[in-house]
Design an enzyme around this catalytic site. Structure first.
Site, PDB file in Angstrom:
ATOM      1  N   ASN A 138       0.883  -1.174   0.000  1.00  0.00           N
ATOM      2  CA  ASN A 138       0.000   0.000   0.000  1.00  0.00           C
ATOM      3  C   ASN A 138       0.916   1.219   0.000  1.00  0.00           C
ATOM      4  O   ASN A 138       1.489   1.562   1.023  1.00  0.00           O
ATOM      5  CB  ASN A 138      -0.884  -0.033   1.257  1.00  0.00           C
ATOM      6  CG  ASN A 138      -1.693   1.236   1.433  1.00  0.00           C
ATOM      7  OD1 ASN A 138      -1.819   2.034   0.514  1.00  0.00           O
ATOM      8  ND2 ASN A 138      -2.252   1.411   2.630  1.00  0.00           N
ATOM      9  N   LYS A 168       0.202   4.266  -0.331  1.00  0.00           N
ATOM     10  CA  LYS A 168      -0.402   5.484   0.262  1.00  0.00           C
ATOM     11  C   LYS A 168      -0.092   6.699  -0.624  1.00  0.00           C
ATOM     12  O   LYS A 168       0.042   6.549  -1.836  1.00  0.00           O
ATOM     13  CB  LYS A 168       0.071   5.669   1.699  1.00  0.00           C
ATOM     14  CG  LYS A 168      -0.087   4.407   2.547  1.00  0.00           C
ATOM     15  CD  LYS A 168       0.053   4.681   4.009  1.00  0.00           C
ATOM     16  CE  LYS A 168      -0.010   3.370   4.769  1.00  0.00           C
ATOM     17  NZ  LYS A 168      -0.026   3.552   6.207  1.00  0.00           N
ATOM     18  N   HIS A 201      -9.502   1.112   4.771  1.00  0.00           N
ATOM     19  CA  HIS A 201      -8.258   1.376   5.506  1.00  0.00           C
ATOM     20  C   HIS A 201      -8.553   2.339   6.646  1.00  0.00           C
ATOM     21  O   HIS A 201      -9.341   3.271   6.499  1.00  0.00           O
ATOM     22  CB  HIS A 201      -7.197   1.943   4.561  1.00  0.00           C
ATOM     23  CG  HIS A 201      -5.834   1.928   5.163  1.00  0.00           C
ATOM     24  ND1 HIS A 201      -5.441   2.854   6.108  1.00  0.00           N
ATOM     25  CD2 HIS A 201      -4.792   1.073   5.006  1.00  0.00           C
ATOM     26  CE1 HIS A 201      -4.203   2.571   6.483  1.00  0.00           C
ATOM     27  NE2 HIS A 201      -3.782   1.499   5.832  1.00  0.00           N
ATOM     28  N   GLU A 218      -6.978   4.760   7.787  1.00  0.00           N
ATOM     29  CA  GLU A 218      -6.735   6.181   7.473  1.00  0.00           C
ATOM     30  C   GLU A 218      -7.930   6.775   6.742  1.00  0.00           C
ATOM     31  O   GLU A 218      -8.288   7.943   6.950  1.00  0.00           O
ATOM     32  CB  GLU A 218      -5.437   6.318   6.651  1.00  0.00           C
ATOM     33  CG  GLU A 218      -4.220   6.019   7.523  1.00  0.00           C
ATOM     34  CD  GLU A 218      -2.990   5.536   6.768  1.00  0.00           C
ATOM     35  OE1 GLU A 218      -2.949   5.634   5.525  1.00  0.00           O
ATOM     36  OE2 GLU A 218      -2.076   5.034   7.442  1.00  0.00           O
ATOM     37  N   GLU A 221      -5.553  -5.046  10.471  1.00  0.00           N
ATOM     38  CA  GLU A 221      -4.520  -4.043  10.719  1.00  0.00           C
ATOM     39  C   GLU A 221      -4.822  -3.313  12.020  1.00  0.00           C
ATOM     40  O   GLU A 221      -5.643  -2.386  12.042  1.00  0.00           O
ATOM     41  CB  GLU A 221      -4.496  -3.020   9.580  1.00  0.00           C
ATOM     42  CG  GLU A 221      -4.222  -3.623   8.219  1.00  0.00           C
ATOM     43  CD  GLU A 221      -3.630  -2.584   7.275  1.00  0.00           C
ATOM     44  OE1 GLU A 221      -2.521  -2.833   6.797  1.00  0.00           O
ATOM     45  OE2 GLU A 221      -4.240  -1.536   7.051  1.00  0.00           O
ATOM     46  N   GLY A 277       2.372   2.072  10.852  1.00  0.00           N
ATOM     47  CA  GLY A 277       3.337   3.158  10.707  1.00  0.00           C
ATOM     48  C   GLY A 277       3.999   3.568  12.018  1.00  0.00           C
ATOM     49  O   GLY A 277       4.660   4.597  12.089  1.00  0.00           O
ATOM     50  N   SER A 319       3.342  -2.328  10.510  1.00  0.00           N
ATOM     51  CA  SER A 319       4.788  -2.378  10.728  1.00  0.00           C
ATOM     52  C   SER A 319       5.384  -3.756  10.425  1.00  0.00           C
ATOM     53  O   SER A 319       6.304  -4.211  11.111  1.00  0.00           O
ATOM     54  CB  SER A 319       5.142  -1.916  12.149  1.00  0.00           C
ATOM     55  OG  SER A 319       4.719  -0.576  12.342  1.00  0.00           O
ATOM     56  N   GLY A 329       4.864   1.165   4.787  1.00  0.00           N
ATOM     57  CA  GLY A 329       6.203   1.736   4.642  1.00  0.00           C
ATOM     58  C   GLY A 329       7.206   0.827   3.939  1.00  0.00           C
ATOM     59  O   GLY A 329       7.967   1.288   3.072  1.00  0.00           O
TER      60      GLY A 329
HETATM   61  C1  PEP Z   1      -0.885   0.060   6.184  1.00  0.00           C
HETATM   62  O1  PEP Z   1      -1.142   1.236   6.378  1.00  0.00           O
HETATM   63  O2  PEP Z   1      -1.629  -0.632   5.481  1.00  0.00           O
HETATM   64  C2  PEP Z   1       0.302  -0.479   6.831  1.00  0.00           C
HETATM   65  C3  PEP Z   1       0.330  -1.741   7.128  1.00  0.00           C
HETATM   66  O3  PEP Z   1       1.329   0.416   7.092  1.00  0.00           O
HETATM   67  P1  PEP Z   1       2.771   0.091   7.739  1.00  0.00           P
HETATM   68  O4  PEP Z   1       3.253  -1.199   7.132  1.00  0.00           O
HETATM   69  O5  PEP Z   1       3.620   1.266   7.348  1.00  0.00           O
HETATM   70  O6  PEP Z   1       2.559  -0.030   9.211  1.00  0.00           O
END
Ligand code: PEP
Length: 252
Positions: A9, A11, A96, A98, A168, A174, A214, A236
């Site tokens: 992803n 973003k 998601h 966000e 998640e 993040g 993460s 990320g």
């Molecule tokens: C995400 O936002 O889908 C995600 C898993 O982000 P990160 O891997 O950066 O924690």
């Protein structure tokens, strides 16, 4: 048997040239060293058509990070599921945290988006997960169950088969904090049991449930070794080819 999947992803990262470069690099890396799982990259809308042209779709699936909750028409600035599909994309991330938090996407809005995505032939990566407060209050199970009931449990069993779930925990996205593999397995098994109660064991056994939060090359092997964790949704660590490939290689 359900699919093992590693999905990125991106973003709101990478301009068009950077995105094409990353997709090209990943395509070359996976052509040289075939993955043992399905690989998907979900990019900003403006990247989709160009990225679609540079990847081998038999190795890398392409997805959007969102789509509109309306079919078409006077909705300035929105991008419909049909438009996403017309770029060559096969997937869309919906729900998601966000989008739920910053853009106030409600379960009802997400229900519409899911229906439109499926009607246009897209597979949906549907995200669920609890906040830190909810985890500390031990409410994670009721939160994820309500998120499923609110937006995808209206589907027929056949359509539910086109849904990939991404668990998640919001506190792990993040932040560098990963759920332990035991914590993740516990709730993945619970999610599968909720799906089994609704659609039966066969549908539940065929549903891929990804972990996101993460996830990186160093913790992916332990997470993916758990029986109910079928891969990852990666933020990320999907922005650098070597990092993302390191996670894909966790399936080897
Ligand atoms: C995400 O936002 O889908 C995600 C898993 O982000 P990160 O891997 O950066 O924690």
């Amino acid at each position: 048997m359900r699919k093992k999947i590693v999905a990125g992803n991106w973003k709101m990262n990478k301009n068009l040239q950077e995105g094409i470069a990353l997709a090209t690099e990943l395509n070359e890396a996976l052509a040289a060293d075939k993955p043992n799982c399905d690989v998907v990259i979900c990019t900003p809308f403006i990247h989709l058509a160009k990225v679609s042209d540079v990847i081998d779709h038999s190795v890398i699936g392409l997805g959007a990070e969102n789509c509109a909750d309306k079919d078409k028409g006077a909705f300035t600035g929105e991008v419909s599921a049909e438009m996403v599909k017309s770029t060559g994309a096969e997937y869309v991330i919906l729900g998601h945290s966000e989008r739920r938090e910053y853009y106030k996407e409600t379960p009802e809005i997400l229900k519409e988006k899911v229906l439109l995505a499926l009607a246009n032939g897209l597979k949906v990566i549907f995200c669920i997960g609890e906040s830190l407060d909810e985890r500390e209050a031990n409410k994670q199970n009721e939160v994820v169950k309500a998120e499923l009931e609110g937006s995808v449990f209206n589907l027929s069993a056949e359509d539910f088969g086109k849904i990939i779930i991404a668990y998640e925990p919001i506190w792990a996205i993040g932040t560098g904090k990963t759920a332990s593999s035991e914590q993740a397995e516990e709730i993945h098994a619970y999610i599968r049991s909720v799906i089994a109660d609704k659609y039966g064991k066969e549908v539940a056994d065929n549903t891929s449930i990804l972990y996101g939060g993460s996830c990186k090359a160093s913790n992916a092997p332990e997470l993916f070794a758990k029986p109910d964790i079928d891969g990852g949704l990666i933020g990320g660590a999907s922005l650098k080819c070597a990092d993302f490939k390191g996670i894909i290689d966790a399936w080897k």
